[in-house]
Design a protein around this motif. Structure first.
Motif, PDB file in Angstrom:
ATOM      1  N   GLU A  45       0.827  -1.206   0.000  1.00  0.00           N
ATOM      2  CA  GLU A  45       0.000   0.000   0.000  1.00  0.00           C
ATOM      3  C   GLU A  45       0.862   1.256   0.000  1.00  0.00           C
ATOM      4  N   ARG A  46       1.945   1.237   0.764  1.00  0.00           N
ATOM      5  CA  ARG A  46       2.852   2.388   0.813  1.00  0.00           C
ATOM      6  C   ARG A  46       3.504   2.607  -0.551  1.00  0.00           C
ATOM      7  N   THR A  69       2.381   1.670  -3.461  1.00  0.00           N
ATOM      8  CA  THR A  69       1.356   2.138  -4.398  1.00  0.00           C
ATOM      9  C   THR A  69       1.083   3.623  -4.190  1.00  0.00           C
ATOM     10  N   ALA A  70       1.019   4.039  -2.955  1.00  0.00           N
ATOM     11  CA  ALA A  70       0.778   5.462  -2.660  1.00  0.00           C
ATOM     12  C   ALA A  70       1.938   6.326  -3.186  1.00  0.00           C
ATOM     13  N   ASP A  81       1.584   6.544  -6.941  1.00  0.00           N
ATOM     14  CA  ASP A  81       0.480   7.452  -7.289  1.00  0.00           C
ATOM     15  C   ASP A  81       0.901   8.912  -7.117  1.00  0.00           C
TER      16      ASP A  81
END
Length: 51
Positions: free
Chosen positions: A38-39, A41-42, A45
């Motif tokens: 998740e980190r 991916t963030a 992004d």
């Protein structure tokens, strides 16, 4: 016979405890992998140009 039963119960308890600890460690590792994904991916992004 009593000594054998005591040894068997000790061994069985150790196996059960080991399995429970292993499951906990694996669950924590999986959670860590999800958090890392998740980190990452963030970060991707945030770096990608917005349309």
């Amino acid at each position: 016979m009593k000594k054998f039963l005591g040894s068997f119960l000790l061994l069985a308890g150790s196996v059960v405890t080991g399995l429970l600890v292993w499951r906990k460690v694996e669950a924590d590792r999986t959670d860590d992998l999800w958090a890392e994904a998740e980190r990452a991916t963030a970060e991707l992004d945030a770096k990608s140009p917005q349309h």
